[in-house]
Design an enzyme around this catalytic site. Structure first.
Site, mmCIF file in Angstrom:
data_model
loop_
_atom_site.group_PDB
_atom_site.id
_atom_site.type_symbol
_atom_site.label_atom_id
_atom_site.label_comp_id
_atom_site.label_asym_id
_atom_site.label_seq_id
_atom_site.Cartn_x
_atom_site.Cartn_y
_atom_site.Cartn_z
ATOM 1 C CE LYS A 126 -3.839 2.265 0.236
ATOM 2 N NZ LYS A 126 -3.375 2.970 -0.995
ATOM 3 C CE LYS A 136 4.919 7.442 -2.247
ATOM 4 N NZ LYS A 136 4.252 7.959 -1.029
ATOM 5 C CE LYS A 191 3.967 7.691 5.568
ATOM 6 N NZ LYS A 191 3.637 8.553 4.389
ATOM 7 N N GLY A 200 -2.522 8.331 -4.380
ATOM 8 C CA GLY A 200 -1.844 9.538 -4.856
ATOM 9 C C GLY A 200 -0.595 9.885 -4.054
ATOM 10 C CG ASP A 201 3.628 10.925 -2.922
ATOM 11 O OD1 ASP A 201 3.476 10.778 -1.704
ATOM 12 O OD2 ASP A 201 4.646 11.480 -3.388
ATOM 13 C CG ASN A 228 -3.920 16.206 -0.941
ATOM 14 O OD1 ASN A 228 -3.428 15.627 0.021
ATOM 15 N ND2 ASN A 228 -5.217 16.188 -1.177
ATOM 16 C CB THR A 259 -2.208 13.810 4.092
ATOM 17 O OG1 THR A 259 -2.568 12.651 3.342
ATOM 18 C CG2 THR A 259 -0.751 13.739 4.479
HETATM 19 P P1 NDP Z 1 1.072 17.749 -4.556
HETATM 20 O O1 NDP Z 1 1.586 17.347 -5.877
HETATM 21 O O2 NDP Z 1 -0.378 17.953 -4.367
HETATM 22 O O3 NDP Z 1 1.810 19.070 -4.069
HETATM 23 C C1 NDP Z 1 3.204 19.104 -3.939
HETATM 24 C C2 NDP Z 1 3.620 20.498 -3.525
HETATM 25 O O4 NDP Z 1 4.994 20.467 -3.156
HETATM 26 C C3 NDP Z 1 3.498 21.509 -4.662
HETATM 27 O O5 NDP Z 1 3.254 22.771 -4.136
HETATM 28 C C4 NDP Z 1 4.888 21.419 -5.291
HETATM 29 O O6 NDP Z 1 5.281 22.579 -5.984
HETATM 30 C C5 NDP Z 1 5.759 21.255 -4.063
HETATM 31 N N1 NDP Z 1 6.975 20.545 -4.450
HETATM 32 C C6 NDP Z 1 7.047 19.310 -4.997
HETATM 33 N N2 NDP Z 1 8.324 18.998 -5.266
HETATM 34 C C7 NDP Z 1 9.053 20.061 -4.886
HETATM 35 C C8 NDP Z 1 10.431 20.341 -4.906
HETATM 36 N N3 NDP Z 1 11.319 19.458 -5.369
HETATM 37 N N4 NDP Z 1 10.839 21.554 -4.410
HETATM 38 C C9 NDP Z 1 9.928 22.451 -3.933
HETATM 39 N N5 NDP Z 1 8.607 22.234 -3.905
HETATM 40 C C10 NDP Z 1 8.184 21.058 -4.369
HETATM 41 O O7 NDP Z 1 1.617 16.633 -3.531
HETATM 42 P P2 NDP Z 1 1.120 16.302 -2.060
HETATM 43 O O8 NDP Z 1 0.632 17.527 -1.375
HETATM 44 O O9 NDP Z 1 0.248 15.123 -2.146
HETATM 45 O O10 NDP Z 1 2.484 15.811 -1.387
HETATM 46 C C11 NDP Z 1 3.331 16.674 -0.632
HETATM 47 C C12 NDP Z 1 4.212 15.854 0.284
HETATM 48 O O11 NDP Z 1 3.379 15.096 1.186
HETATM 49 C C13 NDP Z 1 5.105 14.816 -0.388
HETATM 50 O O12 NDP Z 1 6.298 14.690 0.358
HETATM 51 C C14 NDP Z 1 4.287 13.526 -0.271
HETATM 52 O O13 NDP Z 1 5.110 12.390 -0.341
HETATM 53 C C15 NDP Z 1 3.712 13.717 1.122
HETATM 54 N N6 NDP Z 1 2.526 12.932 1.440
HETATM 55 C C16 NDP Z 1 1.399 12.992 0.676
HETATM 56 C C17 NDP Z 1 0.279 12.274 1.035
HETATM 57 C C18 NDP Z 1 -0.996 12.373 0.280
HETATM 58 O O14 NDP Z 1 -1.985 11.798 0.751
HETATM 59 N N7 NDP Z 1 -1.067 13.061 -0.828
HETATM 60 C C19 NDP Z 1 0.284 11.394 2.218
HETATM 61 C C20 NDP Z 1 1.491 11.470 3.008
HETATM 62 C C21 NDP Z 1 2.572 12.207 2.603
HETATM 63 P P3 NDP Z 1 5.388 22.534 -7.600
HETATM 64 O O15 NDP Z 1 3.973 22.571 -8.068
HETATM 65 O O16 NDP Z 1 6.168 23.749 -7.944
HETATM 66 O O17 NDP Z 1 6.098 21.255 -7.954
HETATM 67 O O1 2IT Z 2 3.054 8.943 1.514
HETATM 68 C C1 2IT Z 2 1.888 8.525 1.687
HETATM 69 O O2 2IT Z 2 1.534 8.014 2.749
HETATM 70 C C2 2IT Z 2 0.934 8.683 0.593
HETATM 71 N N1 2IT Z 2 1.272 9.258 -0.436
HETATM 72 C C3 2IT Z 2 -0.454 8.134 0.717
HETATM 73 C C4 2IT Z 2 -0.462 6.683 0.398
HETATM 74 C C5 2IT Z 2 -1.824 6.023 0.335
HETATM 75 O O3 2IT Z 2 -1.829 4.846 -0.013
HETATM 76 O O4 2IT Z 2 -2.848 6.646 0.640
#
Ligand code: NDP
Ligand code: 2IT
Length: 458
Positions: free
Chosen positions: A102, A138, A126, A177-178, A252, A221
């Site tokens: 997952k 992943k 996690k 998603g991520d 997100n 999240t």
């Molecule tokens: P999104 O794609 O929705 O948003 C990512 C954000 O981070 C954007 O604003 C993006 O800017 C910025 N970003 C991405 N890469 C970089 C970089 N190299 N340098 C600077 N800014 C960057 O992703 P999420 O919000 O889903 O994910 C954000 C973080 O949270 C990640 O680390 C992800 O692994 C983690 N996460 C997400 C979960 C989820 O449910 N979605 C769950 C748990 C953790 P830009 O548009 O300019 O790239």
């Molecule tokens: O980093 C993470 O925990 C996620 N991107 C969410 C993973 C998931 O299966 O909901």
């Protein structure tokens, strides 16, 4: 479980960590983020391993760092100009000891097998922490969705799923998603899976609510990271109400972190993307965050536009949010976005609580700064587990052909974040300080290690 006995000396532990890491780097050269993630876990759990004959005999650590399998494939699609595009796609199936693989899918040009291995490794612990039966995985691709039309994103998702569908299933591997993969992409991926297999099932989470998705999954999240901060603050008799906060990212996780902080009475001062940071000393209030939601999920715009829409705000090109003074910080963009100097600036400016929405956003040196300053520091694998936890609820919802209301999911999410916090405190308390890194690693590890011992040498 036995906690470290006094017979295990620190120097012995350190040298075992060093020799383990030396072997790992030799075995997987060049995978920098993977080495970083493994080192953090191994430092925390080595005393527990050395004190447990069954773990040593079963070689649990040596086995946990090698994925069950790494799937790597070509993704071919045609862009709007009629040109053929070729990308690399991956799925790392890290561990299915306690449940189906997952974890999310990341679409970003920086994606490599090594980067995804760090994320898959973190995901194992996690997911174990969530209390739900989920293994860790992943995946993703080096596809850059920025500037791509909706039709191009759809064709890419279809091409990606045309290979991935061979390897996933509701009781095999359940992606979500991520970075770069949100509701739109999950919808296209699910559509293609359904067409190829003729099956309608819970193979992906983060689906639209009208086709099996869970209420509150998009929010989970960010909301969870704020609930985790609230739990940490409660250990000092405090809450988020009336506090100032900095948030990085504007995707997100960042958006729903701001939404929950506003709901609980905090004032959020920043958002960012890879182009720069916006600072709004008036606070990014509920009306403004609705505007950001539209900007990022409907128009796919840049955060710099915020300063044009709200002229009191300032846009700082090329900067991260960490020099803006705050009480609470929520790194919610990407890995290693807080370096030691940023951590020092945050602490010197009065920040005393960091709750990581992103995966591994603080470098090891930054974590050292936070812990040396004795601030409340919640690492990603604990603080951002709310997202995958609600994914786990979505899996049970799909398997049972039922639906939960928004309130029911929110109650479960709060309960899970509270239980993760309790486990971190249980395994991480050192006199009057809680080492949440150690607590999260040991709590997540023990369950998986015990399952490995009990399932034999496979
Ligand atoms: P999104 O794609 O929705 O948003 C990512 C954000 O981070 C954007 O604003 C993006 O800017 C910025 N970003 C991405 N890469 C970089 C970089 N190299 N340098 C600077 N800014 C960057 O992703 P999420 O919000 O889903 O994910 C954000 C973080 O949270 C990640 O680390 C992800 O692994 C983690 N996460 C997400 C979960 C989820 O449910 N979605 C769950 C748990 C953790 P830009 O548009 O300019 O790239
Ligand atoms: O980093 C993470 O925990 C996620 N991107 C969410 C993973 C998931 O299966 O909901």
């Amino acid at each position: 479980m036995t906690i470290v006995s006094n017979s295990v000396k620190h120097s012995a532990v350190d040298s075992r960590v060093d020799s383990f890491m030396e072997a790992l780097v030799g075995q997987f050269p060049g995978e920098r983020e993977f080495h970083q993630a493994v080192q953090e876990v191994v430092k925390s759990v080595m005393p527990v391993v050395l004190d447990n004959a069954a773990y040593l005999k079963a070689k649990v650590l040596e086995r946990l760092v090698v994925p069950d399998r790494v799937i790597s494939f070509r993704v071919v699609w045609v862009d709007d100009a009629g040109d053929v595009q070729v990308n690399r796609g991956y799925r790392i199936q890290m561990s299915s000891l306690i449940g189906p693989y997952k974890g999310g899918l990341r679409f970003h040009p920086s994606v490599t097998a090594g980067l995804l291995k760090f994320l898959a490794f973190e995901q194992v612990f996690k997911n174990s922490l969530t209390t739900l039966p989920m293994g860790g995985g992943k995946g993703g691709a080096d596809f850059d969705p920025k500037g791509r039309s909706d039709a191009e994103v759809m064709r890419f998702c279809q091409a990606f799923m045309s290979e991935l569908f061979h390897h996933i299933g509701p009781d095999i591997d359940v992606p979500a998603g991520d970075i770069g993969v949100g509701g739109r992409e999950v919808g296209y991926l699910f559509g293609q899976y359904r067409k190829l297999t003729k099956r309608f099932n819970g193979v992906l989470t983060g689906k639209g609510v009208n086709f099996g998705g869970s209420q509150l999954r998009p929010e989970a999240t960010g909301y969870g990271a704020v609930y985790f901060a609230s739990e940490m603050l409660a250990t000092r008799g405090e809450s988020v109400e009336g506090k100032t906060a900095t948030v990085s990212g504007s995707g997100n996780v960042a958006i729903y972190t701001v939404e929950k902080l506003n709901a609980l009475g905090a004032k959020v001062l920043t958002l960012s993307d890879s182009g720069g940071t916006i600072v709004d000393m008036d606070g990014i209030d509920p009306e403004k965050i609705e505007w950001v939601k539209d900007l990022k999920t409907v128009r796919y715009g840049r955060i710099s536009e915020y300063a044009q829409r709200y002229p009191n705000a300032e846009y700082l090109p090329g900067e991260r949010p960490w020099r803006v003074p705050c009480d609470l910080a929520f790194p919610s963009a990407t890995q290693n976005e807080i370096e030691a100097c940023d951590a020092e600036t945050l602490v010197n400016n009065g920040c005393y609580c960091v709750s990581e929405g992103a995966n591994m956003p603080s470098t090891p040196e930054a974590v050292d700064v936070f812990q040396a300053a004795r601030i409340l520091y919640g690492p990603g694998k604990a603080a951002n587990a709310g997202g995958v936890a609600v994914s786990g609820l979505e899996m049970t919802q799909n398997a049972g052909c039922m639906r939960r209301s928004r309130d029911e999911v929110d109650t479960q999410l709060q309960r899970i974040m509270k239980s993760i916090h309790e486990n971190c405190v249980r395994y991480g308390r050192e006199n009057d300080y809680v080492d949440y890194v150690r607590g999260a690693n040991i709590a997540g590890f023990t369950k998986v290690a015990d399952a490995m011992v009990q399932q034999g040498y496979i």
